[in-house]
Scaffold this motif. Structure first.
Motif, PDB file in Angstrom:
ATOM      1  N   ARG A   1       0.837  -1.204   0.000  1.00 51.10           N
ATOM      2  CA  ARG A   1       0.000   0.000   0.000  1.00 51.10           C
ATOM      3  C   ARG A   1       0.875   1.259   0.000  1.00 51.10           C
ATOM      4  O   ARG A   1       0.625   2.211   0.746  1.00 51.10           O
ATOM      5  CB  ARG A   1      -0.981   0.016   1.163  1.00 51.10           C
ATOM      6  N   THR A   2       1.882   1.221  -0.859  1.00 52.72           N
ATOM      7  CA  THR A   2       2.782   2.365  -0.958  1.00 52.72           C
ATOM      8  C   THR A   2       2.670   2.995  -2.333  1.00 52.72           C
ATOM      9  O   THR A   2       2.417   2.325  -3.337  1.00 52.72           O
ATOM     10  CB  THR A   2       4.252   1.946  -0.734  1.00 52.72           C
ATOM     11  N   CYS A   3       2.874   4.285  -2.344  1.00 53.69           N
ATOM     12  CA  CYS A   3       2.885   5.062  -3.578  1.00 53.69           C
ATOM     13  C   CYS A   3       4.315   5.552  -3.754  1.00 53.69           C
ATOM     14  O   CYS A   3       4.835   6.273  -2.896  1.00 53.69           O
ATOM     15  CB  CYS A   3       1.913   6.226  -3.457  1.00 53.69           C
ATOM     16  N   VAL A   4       4.953   5.109  -4.837  1.00 49.29           N
ATOM     17  CA  VAL A   4       6.350   5.474  -5.057  1.00 49.29           C
ATOM     18  C   VAL A   4       6.490   6.143  -6.415  1.00 49.29           C
ATOM     19  O   VAL A   4       5.667   5.951  -7.304  1.00 49.29           O
ATOM     20  CB  VAL A   4       7.275   4.230  -4.980  1.00 49.29           C
ATOM     21  N   THR A   5       7.544   6.903  -6.554  1.00 44.68           N
ATOM     22  CA  THR A   5       7.835   7.524  -7.842  1.00 44.68           C
ATOM     23  C   THR A   5       8.282   6.430  -8.794  1.00 44.68           C
ATOM     24  O   THR A   5       9.115   5.593  -8.435  1.00 44.68           O
ATOM     25  CB  THR A   5       8.941   8.579  -7.692  1.00 44.68           C
ATOM     26  N   TYR A   6       7.718   6.452  -9.990  1.00 44.67           N
ATOM     27  CA  TYR A   6       8.029   5.406 -10.977  1.00 44.67           C
ATOM     28  C   TYR A   6       9.510   5.476 -11.340  1.00 44.67           C
ATOM     29  O   TYR A   6      10.023   6.541 -11.692  1.00 44.67           O
ATOM     30  CB  TYR A   6       7.182   5.583 -12.230  1.00 44.67           C
ATOM     31  N   PRO A   7      10.226   4.354 -11.266  1.00 43.53           N
ATOM     32  CA  PRO A   7      11.665   4.368 -11.593  1.00 43.53           C
ATOM     33  C   PRO A   7      11.864   4.431 -13.116  1.00 43.53           C
ATOM     34  O   PRO A   7      11.841   3.417 -13.796  1.00 43.53           O
ATOM     35  CB  PRO A   7      12.170   3.039 -11.014  1.00 43.53           C
ATOM     36  N   VAL A   8      12.044   5.620 -13.630  1.00 51.74           N
ATOM     37  CA  VAL A   8      12.117   5.811 -15.071  1.00 51.74           C
ATOM     38  C   VAL A   8      13.421   5.293 -15.667  1.00 51.74           C
ATOM     39  O   VAL A   8      13.498   5.042 -16.871  1.00 51.74           O
ATOM     40  CB  VAL A   8      11.925   7.294 -15.459  1.00 51.74           C
ATOM     41  N   ARG A   9      14.449   5.124 -14.864  1.00 51.35           N
ATOM     42  CA  ARG A   9      15.721   4.617 -15.401  1.00 51.35           C
ATOM     43  C   ARG A   9      15.607   3.155 -15.805  1.00 51.35           C
ATOM     44  O   ARG A   9      16.294   2.699 -16.701  1.00 51.35           O
ATOM     45  CB  ARG A   9      16.826   4.796 -14.371  1.00 51.35           C
TER      46      ARG A   9
END
Length: 170
Positions: free
Chosen positions: A58-66
């Motif tokens: 149930r976490t919201c994380v920044t999408y790892p774009v790398r």
């Protein structure tokens, strides 16, 4: 046959178009960090396009774009959500891979059929034209032989079957 295949793909294409417009319609909120929405709902997290929701934690994380796909340590693919809460990454990858394969196969089949049919049609057309040419040459030779026979009969009838007296002038 290919027309029927394309008709059966219409619902899938519409679903993808709707999904992509939903994803594109989401706006990134300026200054809002994805991690600040931990513990909230999937819908709230995914309002920001740059956020990824993990159902198990149930976490919201920044999408790892790398990395193209989120690493398993961040969130398992079948639990990760991006863009739409009801579709996980694993299903998204499988769906896009199948659709890509279907499109490529359809293009190859169309290309193969069009080239083969075009070559087949042109060779068939050339063969038909050749048959018609042979038939017209044969008919012309028959008419020429009939006319020669008629002329010979007329010459015999009027006693002109000997050598032509005017032939030495020509």
């Amino acid at each position: 046959m290919i027309e029927m295949d394309l008709r059966s793909l219409v619902p899938v294409v519409l679903l993808l178009a709707f999904s992509s417009t939903t994803i594109l319609a989401q706006t990134a909120a300026p200054g809002v960090v994805c991690e600040s929405m931990n513990g909230t709902s999937c819908e709230r997290c995914l309002n920001n396009v740059s956020c990824l929701w993990c159902i198990t934690t149930r976490t919201c994380v920044t999408y790892p774009v790398r990395t193209i796909l989120p690493p398993h340590s961040l969130c398992p693919l079948n639990e990760a959500r991006w863009g739409l809460c009801w579709m996980n990454f694993q299903n998204l990858i499988i769906t896009l891979a199948v659709l890509g394969a279907v499109v490529i196969i359809a293009l190859l089949v169309c290309l193969f059929c069009c080239c083969k049919c075009e070559n087949f049609g042109s060779s068939r057309f050339l063969a038909k034209m050749e048959r018609q040419g042979k038939k017209s040459r044969t008919n012309q030779e028959e008419r020429r032989a009939e006319m020669k026979q008629r002329h010979d009969d007329i010459r015999k009838k009027y006693g002109l079957s000997g050598s032509n007296p005017y032939s030495r002038f020509g």
